[in-house]
Design a protein around this motif. Structure first.
Motif, short mmCIF file in Angstrom:
data_model
loop_
_atom_site.label_atom_id
_atom_site.label_comp_id
_atom_site.label_asym_id
_atom_site.label_seq_id
_atom_site.Cartn_x
_atom_site.Cartn_y
_atom_site.Cartn_z
N ASP A 1 -23.87 -60.29 -128.59
CA ASP A 1 -25.07 -59.76 -127.92
C ASP A 1 -25.46 -60.60 -126.70
O ASP A 1 -25.98 -60.08 -125.72
N SER B 1 -22.25 -59.32 -120.18
CA SER B 1 -22.25 -57.87 -119.97
C SER B 1 -23.19 -57.15 -120.93
O SER B 1 -23.44 -55.96 -120.78
N ILE B 2 -23.71 -57.86 -121.93
CA ILE B 2 -24.68 -57.23 -122.85
C ILE B 2 -26.07 -57.78 -122.53
O ILE B 2 -26.68 -57.34 -121.56
N VAL C 1 -23.31 -53.10 -135.46
CA VAL C 1 -22.61 -52.89 -134.19
C VAL C 1 -23.10 -51.60 -133.52
O VAL C 1 -23.39 -51.58 -132.32
N LEU C 2 -23.22 -50.55 -134.30
CA LEU C 2 -23.70 -49.27 -133.77
C LEU C 2 -25.13 -49.40 -133.24
O LEU C 2 -25.48 -48.84 -132.20
N GLU D 1 -26.49 -52.08 -132.03
CA GLU D 1 -26.42 -52.82 -130.77
C GLU D 1 -26.00 -51.89 -129.64
O GLU D 1 -26.53 -51.95 -128.53
N TYR D 2 -25.05 -51.00 -129.95
CA TYR D 2 -24.63 -50.02 -128.94
C TYR D 2 -25.80 -49.15 -128.51
O TYR D 2 -26.04 -48.94 -127.31
N LEU D 3 -26.56 -48.63 -129.49
CA LEU D 3 -27.71 -47.77 -129.15
C LEU D 3 -28.75 -48.56 -128.37
O LEU D 3 -29.38 -48.05 -127.43
N VAL E 1 -28.24 -51.12 -126.33
CA VAL E 1 -27.76 -51.26 -124.95
C VAL E 1 -27.95 -49.95 -124.19
O VAL E 1 -28.46 -49.91 -123.09
N LYS E 2 -27.58 -48.87 -124.86
CA LYS E 2 -27.62 -47.56 -124.21
C LYS E 2 -29.05 -47.09 -123.94
O LYS E 2 -29.37 -46.59 -122.86
N LYS F 1 -31.58 -47.89 -121.11
CA LYS F 1 -31.54 -47.13 -119.87
C LYS F 1 -32.45 -45.89 -119.95
O LYS F 1 -33.05 -45.49 -118.97
#
Lengths: 281, 281
Positions: free
Chosen positions: B79, B83-84, B145-146, B148-150, B152-153, B156
């Motif tokens: 994290d 880039s994160i 992990v999922l 963290e993806y959400l 990041v996404k 925005k």
């Protein structure tokens, strides 16, 4: 089944399996990108070849094959990142981070490296066998990561002894698993299959290094001669091309002989057909 | 045991365990850096508190706690990457990639996220229980992990509904595991503990968001107000500080009540003592 037709048998099943995973749709697209971008499917082929000859149920072999391919893709996604190998092309397509960004490549790699544990821990086998499979799997997957670490590190200080460790950890670990897993599923001893798998994996990595040295772009789907250009540590830093070929062949065919001695005549022949396809001279 | 003394009990054992791992010396130094850099040890505390009251052997609880802390560190290492979240400070120290470089941070994170599977799959319990523990574990770690993806996404495109999913996946998943694991070890039903753990985790994340908003640098050991500065999506984007506090408290204390109803009076009190320590008003 021969190696040259296995891909056409395996890929549609693999794609169905991946698309059927119950996760966020956008994430799924990122997850399936690298596994479906191509690849020889050598690892699942080995699992199938041995597993069929041992009489293991096909559906179980499929799932073990999916697990290995997903992990392998995850480790490639991380290896390709700018701070590691900085590869922009893989299997003839954009690498994951070029396509989706570095943040997404890191997280997709994480997921892909963890997901196989779920697949292997939920095989329809008894819990003793399940535990053994997961135990061998997690050791092999940890070794792949450690091998990549040594690879990154040793490129700065070349060392022939360490190169062997890197081959054993980074490449051969997964082959070791592929050779041993069907024997675990059959509830048989698997120390000799582990050893054969390790040797087979070492010879495969040698062949890969040799191919990279001599092949053209069309054959590889990645920048040819890249290993050399990056000054990447391979066996060819220490021995001549001919010597490397000789060693690779010796280890490869010795593995096949030992597969045969284990009673797997058909597997031995099928693995022989792989060598003919990846002919390097 | 009270929460405020648990760290001193847990940390020396944890350090011994980590230093005793049989892996490459240089890699080990990188592996132990983040887990030993500090942290409240809240997750292992929960495992201990519940496990002790259920009568589970201490050595087993320790190992489960080590597994969770190692994974948690691995996910933080990723994290924090440029880039994160691009964090340079964590627990008052340099983040992993600042200290060791991005390539090493990626690989150390990979290893740290996989190693817990090995620990949990080799607990001295019967293979049925082992399989259940690994099954729950891997689901929770994939969800982290999922999440963290959400996270990041969704930074925005802020969305309150998605925020709840992020809390459930990214933070609450590990708490769900901590609440349920001791019940699995005891071979008891664990659906209610899973639910309590999830709610507890949500309230913990809310409290963390609130603390970040109001705390000073010394208390946090990370850049204060950073979430806000980065325009990071937290509950405070959608509700007032007071409202967030009220919701967090309600969920937290409701969890404690349900822990008590499960018969774990002591655990309920020990978890109450945590809240007093992280008092946010």
């Amino acid at each position: 089944m021969q190696f040259n037709v296995f891909k056409d048998f395996f890929n549609p099943k693999f794609e169905l399996f991946l698309r059927d995973l119950k996760i966020n749709e956008d994430f799924l697209e990122m997850l399936i990108y690298t596994p479906l971008a191509g690849g020889k499917r050598l690892r699942p082929f080995i699992i199938f070849s041995i597993g069929k000859e041992l009489g293991i149920e096909q559906e179980i072999l499929e799932r073990v094959g999916f697990a290995v391919e997903i992990f392998h893709s995850g480790s490639l996604i991380h290896d390709d990142l700018p701070s590691i190998d900085d590869d922009r092309l893989r299997r003839g397509k954009k690498t994951h981070h070029v396509k989706f960004g570095e943040d997404n490549a890191i997280l997709t790699g994480d997921y892909s490296m963890l997901l196989p544990v779920k697949i292997l821990n939920s095989l329809p086998v008894n819990s003793e066998i399940s535990k053994k499979i997961v135990a061998l799997w997690i050791d092999c997957s940890l070794n792949v990561v450690l091998g990549e670490y040594l690879d990154v590190k040793m490129n700065k200080v070349p060392n022939k002894e360490l190169l062997k460790d890197i081959y054993i950890l980074k490449t051969a670990a997964l082959f070791k698993f592929c050779f041993a897993a069907p024997f675990i599923l059959k509830d048989q001893k698997y120390d000799e299959p582990e050893k054969i798998g390790t040797d087979f994996g070492i010879s495969f990595q040698l062949l890969d290094d040799i191919k990279d040295e001599i092949s053209s772009s069309e054959v590889l789907g990645k920048t040819p001669g890249k290993d050399k250009k990056q000054n990447k540590l391979t066996i060819l830093k220490f021995v001549s091309l001919n010597e490397a070929k000789k060693t690779a062949k010796e280890i490869y065919f010795n593995s096949l002989k030992r597969v045969s001695i284990l009673g797997l005549k058909e597997t031995s022949q099928e693995l022989r057909s792989i060598f003919d396809l990846i002919e390097i001279s």
